[in-house]
Write an enzyme that holds these catalytic residues in place. Structure first.
Site, mmCIF file in Angstrom:
data_model
loop_
_atom_site.group_PDB
_atom_site.id
_atom_site.type_symbol
_atom_site.label_atom_id
_atom_site.label_comp_id
_atom_site.label_asym_id
_atom_site.label_seq_id
_atom_site.Cartn_x
_atom_site.Cartn_y
_atom_site.Cartn_z
ATOM 1 C CE LYS A 77 -7.499 4.298 -3.080
ATOM 2 N NZ LYS A 77 -6.117 4.098 -2.585
ATOM 3 C CD GLU B 186 -0.111 -2.240 0.012
ATOM 4 O OE1 GLU B 186 -0.346 -1.765 -1.104
ATOM 5 O OE2 GLU B 186 -0.994 -2.727 0.741
#
Length: 302
Positions: free
Chosen positions: A162, A194
């Site tokens: 992240k 995604e």
């Protein structure tokens, strides 16, 4: 926007609590120069930091991948987040602060050093945190579903970190903005990865399918939460590679994220998803999500 124009939202920077307009970071911070850092976004429902331990576990994994020492214990991170949410709730003027939903943003960069691509040893990480009201999907979006467009996943191959290096996601999200859509669903060599700022799920014959946990997908905190909800609701769930054709032929397509929670997709590019309206699996998952939030509120913890 100049510092003076920033809203007086509470924030934390390197051991000090202040407001956004007063926070200052060196121009030589590696987060500014290289995007050399990681972040987390934690939903806060009233006084409850939702799935806090899971967010901390992901923060720790991301920091370890970048070889940045974790500057705080989990207890210290919790204290920072709770103080920010409590301060914001008090300043918001909300009639019932317990009903105020917030989004807590945490960021850690490697720190300040002269510009050099190699990782300088011994730096003190820069720690920043802030909170704001959480903007959630509208009632119309939940009732009617949202529209997505598709694009090739041109981002790097360490999507499981992240990272604050989000230019790829910014460009991907702008594709949907330019098309008047709500999100961009990404495919890598014909396989679902995604979306620009969401995880993507499909439903086939009552089974919830999602991409596997690997380096091409940021494992959202909702991965484990959906597993729990599916187990309680008796919904079969599988993680595997999903072809583009399966997404376009799915009975239902769903987005998940901290702010979206669970959101139905009813159109992809110019094609309807299923019957063109939110489906029964979405309804079960959304109900289960709200029940998990209520249970966390009642326990006053995640």
């Amino acid at each position: 926007m100049t510092p003076a124009e920033l809203p007086p939202l509470p924030c934390y920077l390197n051991g000090h609590y202040t407001v956004l307009g007063e926070a200052r970071v060196s121009v030589m911070d590696r987060g500014f120069i290289f995007g050399d850092g990681v972040y987390e976004v934690i939903p806060a429902y009233g006084s409850c930091l939702f799935r806090f331990e899971q967010h901390m576990a992901r923060l720790e994994r991301s920091l370890a991948e970048l070889r940045i020492p974790n500057p705080h214990t989990r207890a210290q991170w919790r204290a920072i987040a709770q103080r920010l949410t409590q301060t914001y709730a008090q300043q918001s003027g909300a009639a019932d602060p317990e009903q105020l939903d917030q989004m807590v943003y945490l960021q850690v960069t490697r720190g300040v050093a002269l510009r050099e691509h190699a990782m300088p040893p011994g730096l003190t990480p820069t720690v920043f945190a802030m909170t704001n009201v959480m903007k959630q999907p509208s009632a119309a979006q939940r009732a009617q579903g949202v529209r997505c467009v598709t694009a090739e996943d041109f981002r790097w191959q360490k999507a499981h970190i992240k990272s604050t290096s989000l230019l790829g996601s910014v460009l991907a999200r702008q594709i949907s903005v330019d098309a008047g859509a709500d999100e961009t669903i990404l495919f890598r060599d014909g396989w679902l990865s995604e979306a620009a700022a969401s995880n993507v799920w499909i439903v086939q014959g009552g089974v919830l399918l999602g991409p596997p946990r690997d380096h091409l997908v940021l494992e959202g905190i909702r991965y484990a939460l959906l597993e729990e909800i599916c187990a309680a609701a008796g919904i079969p769930m599988q993680l595997r590679r999903i072809a583009r054709a399966e997404v376009l032929a799915a009975d239902e397509v769903l987005l998940t994220s901290a702010t979206k929670e669970v959101l139905p997709v009813t159109r992809i590019d110019e094609q309807l998803v299923g019957a063109g309206r939110p489906g029964p699996v979405y309804a079960q998952l959304y109900a289960g999500y709200q029940a998990a939030k209520l249970q966390a509120r009642l326990r006053r913890q995640d």
